[in-house]
Design a protein around this motif. Structure first.
Motif, PDB file in Angstrom:
ATOM      1  N   MET A  41       0.823  -1.220   0.000  1.00  0.00           N
ATOM      2  CA  MET A  41       0.000   0.000   0.000  1.00  0.00           C
ATOM      3  C   MET A  41       0.851   1.262   0.000  1.00  0.00           C
ATOM      4  SD  MET A  41      -2.854  -1.231   2.809  1.00  0.00           S
ATOM      5  CE  MET A  41      -4.214  -0.134   2.386  1.00  0.00           C
ATOM      6  N   ASP A  56     -10.747  -0.397   2.858  1.00  0.00           N
ATOM      7  CA  ASP A  56     -10.261  -1.774   2.714  1.00  0.00           C
ATOM      8  C   ASP A  56     -11.370  -2.821   2.833  1.00  0.00           C
ATOM      9  OD1 ASP A  56      -7.545  -1.858   2.119  1.00  0.00           O
ATOM     10  OD2 ASP A  56      -6.916  -1.698   4.215  1.00  0.00           O
ATOM     11  N   TYR A  91     -11.957  -6.014   0.712  1.00  0.00           N
ATOM     12  CA  TYR A  91     -11.298  -7.312   0.938  1.00  0.00           C
ATOM     13  C   TYR A  91     -12.163  -8.111   1.919  1.00  0.00           C
ATOM     14  CZ  TYR A  91      -7.545  -4.766  -1.317  1.00  0.00           C
ATOM     15  OH  TYR A  91      -6.813  -4.020  -2.217  1.00  0.00           O
ATOM     16  N   MET A 133     -12.800 -11.055   2.453  1.00  0.00           N
ATOM     17  CA  MET A 133     -12.276 -12.260   3.107  1.00  0.00           C
ATOM     18  C   MET A 133     -12.017 -12.023   4.584  1.00  0.00           C
ATOM     19  SD  MET A 133     -11.380 -15.381   2.686  1.00  0.00           S
ATOM     20  CE  MET A 133     -11.500 -16.004   4.346  1.00  0.00           C
ATOM     21  N   ASN A 134     -11.664 -10.776   4.912  1.00  0.00           N
ATOM     22  CA  ASN A 134     -11.277 -10.492   6.290  1.00  0.00           C
ATOM     23  C   ASN A 134     -12.427 -10.095   7.201  1.00  0.00           C
ATOM     24  OD1 ASN A 134      -8.474  -9.370   4.659  1.00  0.00           O
ATOM     25  ND2 ASN A 134      -8.413 -11.018   6.142  1.00  0.00           N
ATOM     26  N   GLY A 146      -8.717 -14.010   6.643  1.00  0.00           N
ATOM     27  CA  GLY A 146      -7.848 -14.400   5.529  1.00  0.00           C
ATOM     28  C   GLY A 146      -6.715 -15.318   5.978  1.00  0.00           C
ATOM     29  N   ARG A 203      -0.907 -10.737  11.483  1.00  0.00           N
ATOM     30  CA  ARG A 203      -2.270 -10.253  11.721  1.00  0.00           C
ATOM     31  C   ARG A 203      -2.950 -11.059  12.831  1.00  0.00           C
ATOM     32  NH1 ARG A 203      -4.090  -6.813   7.477  1.00  0.00           N
ATOM     33  NH2 ARG A 203      -2.232  -5.689   6.799  1.00  0.00           N
ATOM     34  N   TYR A 221       1.391 -11.385   4.544  1.00  0.00           N
ATOM     35  CA  TYR A 221       0.931 -11.126   5.909  1.00  0.00           C
ATOM     36  C   TYR A 221      -0.363 -11.853   6.245  1.00  0.00           C
ATOM     37  CZ  TYR A 221      -1.691  -7.970   3.042  1.00  0.00           C
ATOM     38  OH  TYR A 221      -2.503  -7.490   2.045  1.00  0.00           O
ATOM     39  N   HIS A 222      -1.027 -12.427   5.252  1.00  0.00           N
ATOM     40  CA  HIS A 222      -2.181 -13.292   5.509  1.00  0.00           C
ATOM     41  C   HIS A 222      -1.886 -14.668   4.913  1.00  0.00           C
ATOM     42  CE1 HIS A 222      -5.263  -9.770   5.760  1.00  0.00           C
ATOM     43  NE2 HIS A 222      -5.229 -10.354   6.947  1.00  0.00           N
ATOM     44  N   LEU A 231      -2.250 -15.423   1.120  1.00  0.00           N
ATOM     45  CA  LEU A 231      -1.280 -14.967   0.118  1.00  0.00           C
ATOM     46  C   LEU A 231      -0.239 -16.044  -0.155  1.00  0.00           C
ATOM     47  CD1 LEU A 231      -0.980 -11.362   1.553  1.00  0.00           C
ATOM     48  CD2 LEU A 231      -2.020 -11.974  -0.630  1.00  0.00           C
ATOM     49  N   ASN A 272      -3.437 -16.353  -4.097  1.00  0.00           N
ATOM     50  CA  ASN A 272      -4.649 -15.661  -3.644  1.00  0.00           C
ATOM     51  C   ASN A 272      -5.790 -15.930  -4.633  1.00  0.00           C
ATOM     52  OD1 ASN A 272      -6.069 -12.622  -2.956  1.00  0.00           O
ATOM     53  ND2 ASN A 272      -5.177 -13.783  -1.292  1.00  0.00           N
ATOM     54  N   GLY A 287      -3.891  -2.337  -2.968  1.00  0.00           N
ATOM     55  CA  GLY A 287      -4.209  -2.395  -1.538  1.00  0.00           C
ATOM     56  C   GLY A 287      -3.638  -3.651  -0.890  1.00  0.00           C
ATOM     57  N   GLY A 344      -4.239  -6.931  -1.983  1.00  0.00           N
ATOM     58  CA  GLY A 344      -5.113  -8.109  -1.990  1.00  0.00           C
ATOM     59  C   GLY A 344      -5.536  -8.461  -3.398  1.00  0.00           C
ATOM     60  N   CYS A 396      -8.842 -12.433  -1.480  1.00  0.00           N
ATOM     61  CA  CYS A 396      -9.153 -11.389  -0.494  1.00  0.00           C
ATOM     62  C   CYS A 396     -10.494 -10.725  -0.777  1.00  0.00           C
ATOM     63  CB  CYS A 396      -8.076 -10.314  -0.503  1.00  0.00           C
ATOM     64  SG  CYS A 396      -6.421 -10.925  -0.240  1.00  0.00           S
TER      65      CYS A 396
HETATM   66  N1  ARG Z   1      -5.284  -3.643   2.643  1.00  0.00           N
HETATM   67  C1  ARG Z   1      -5.797  -4.835   3.220  1.00  0.00           C
HETATM   68  C2  ARG Z   1      -5.095  -5.114   4.543  1.00  0.00           C
HETATM   69  O1  ARG Z   1      -3.922  -4.861   4.634  1.00  0.00           O
HETATM   70  C3  ARG Z   1      -5.637  -6.006   2.280  1.00  0.00           C
HETATM   71  C4  ARG Z   1      -6.278  -7.250   2.762  1.00  0.00           C
HETATM   72  C5  ARG Z   1      -5.968  -8.430   1.919  1.00  0.00           C
HETATM   73  N2  ARG Z   1      -6.794  -9.505   2.294  1.00  0.00           N
HETATM   74  C6  ARG Z   1      -6.419 -10.778   2.379  1.00  0.00           C
HETATM   75  N3  ARG Z   1      -7.319 -11.651   2.692  1.00  0.00           N
HETATM   76  N4  ARG Z   1      -5.163 -11.134   2.236  1.00  0.00           N
HETATM   77  O2  ARG Z   1      -5.704  -5.562   5.478  1.00  0.00           O
END
Ligand code: ARG
Length: 308
Positions: free
Chosen positions: A40, A80, A83, A85-86, A142, A158, A186-187, A190, A237, A276, A278, A282
């Motif tokens: 980002m 955001d 996304y 998924m989160n 995620g 996360r 980070y998830h 990915l 992803n 962003g 994702g 995501c």
């Molecule tokens: N900008 C979002 C974040 O950093 C991206 C989320 C991506 N989502 C995912 N399931 N990997 O949280």
């Protein structure tokens, strides 16, 4: 092998039973307002029209494959939220549909949960939390997927390790935790994508050594991705509907292996959303993971972690 037995081998590929019902958020307010992952950069904004167009193509692709897609409106103050998924971990339990709502690591995303909670409640889901409003364990959905009867959960950047205990005991499942050590992945989604009952895309570079080894051990037939493949194409992803893998991009080597296994690859451009951090997975949240079918029931729960 005769043509007949080849066909039979393909037909007996154990397709995932889940992945046919998704929740998505229409990107009407998608922006990069802050930087909470290395992709980002607020000085590089997505093109709103192109983002909307890519998103509609993804929805049409999933529906074309027979999946159901339900759509939530995006909050104007939650860039955001696209996304989806989160938003939370959706499950079908004998008592009905349930969502364990995410407790986002970064306060910038926490308001999404309130909107998601109301939407899920309105649509017949019960909801719960492992932590909320900055108190208790962080969980971002995620990081959690069913695979071979267990809930596979990535923790570190996360989701917090404590969340794994809550998930195991609250849901009555076995949680297998894997520590993510790569800032760009980070998830879990990915770096890991279940393809069928035996196969998954796995990028071992996302994890610390013991977790990478344990995850590769869990997957009978892993399709191992390099760090470059995972980070530049976002190919882990992806989402799987039956024997079709919907991907944001697919290196030739990966495509050849997937097709050899009997999968069809469909590429949908989600490049605006890469700004962003994702991509296809995501943007989609599967809510049909079913307890007793995709997750084995273990009444008191269990957490399995790799050696420290
Ligand atoms: N900008 C979002 C974040 O950093 C991206 C989320 C991506 N989502 C995912 N399931 N990997 O949280």
């Amino acid at each position: 092998m005769t043509a007949m037995t080849t066909a039979m081998t393909m037909a007996t590929t154990q397709e995932l039973a889940w992945g046919r019902h998704y929740v998505m958020v229409e990107p009407t307010h998608f922006r990069v307002d802050y930087a909470i992952n290395p992709f980002m950069d607020p000085s590089v904004q997505p093109d709103p029209a192109r983002a909307l167009d890519q998103w509609h193509t993804l929805v049409a692709t999933l529906r074309g494959l027979g999946a159901r897609v339900d759509v939530l409106e995006q909050r104007p103050d939650a860039p955001d939220m696209v996304y989806a998924m989160n938003l939370g971990l959706g499950l079908v339990r004998p008592s009905g549909s349930h969502v364990v709502l995410s407790h986002m690591r970064y306060p910038q995303r926490r308001m999404e949960t309130g909107t998601a909670a109301a939407w899920f409640a309105d649509h017949g889901h019960t909801t719960s939390y492992v932590g909320r409003d900055g108190v208790g364990a962080h969980l971002e959905a995620g990081d959690a997927f069913a695979f071979r009867g267990d809930l596979v959960v990535g923790y570190g950047p996360r989701t917090e390790k404590l969340a794994l205990k809550h998930l195991a005991t609250d849901l009555g499942v076995r949680v297998r935790g894997f520590r993510i050590a790569h800032p760009g992945m980070y998830h879990l989604d990915l770096a890991f994508c279940p393809l069928d009952e035996r196969r998954a895309l796995v990028c071992p570079d996302a994890f610390d050594g013991p977790s990478a080894a344990a995850l590769l051990d869990l997957v009978p037939e892993p399709l191992v991705l390099s760090e470059a493949e995972a980070l530049t194409t976002f190919c882990a992803n992806s989402v799987v509907v039956g024997s079709t893998v919907v991907m944001p991009g697919c290196p030739d080597r990966v495509r050849a292996r997937l097709e050899h296994w009997g999968f069809e690859v469909v590429v949908v451009d989600t490049s605006e959303f890469h700004l962003g951090g994702g991509s296809v997975r995501c943007l989609t949240n599967p809510i049909d993971i079913t307890l007793g079918r995709d997750l084995d029931v273990r009444p008191f729960g269990e957490v399995v972690l790799p050696p420290a």
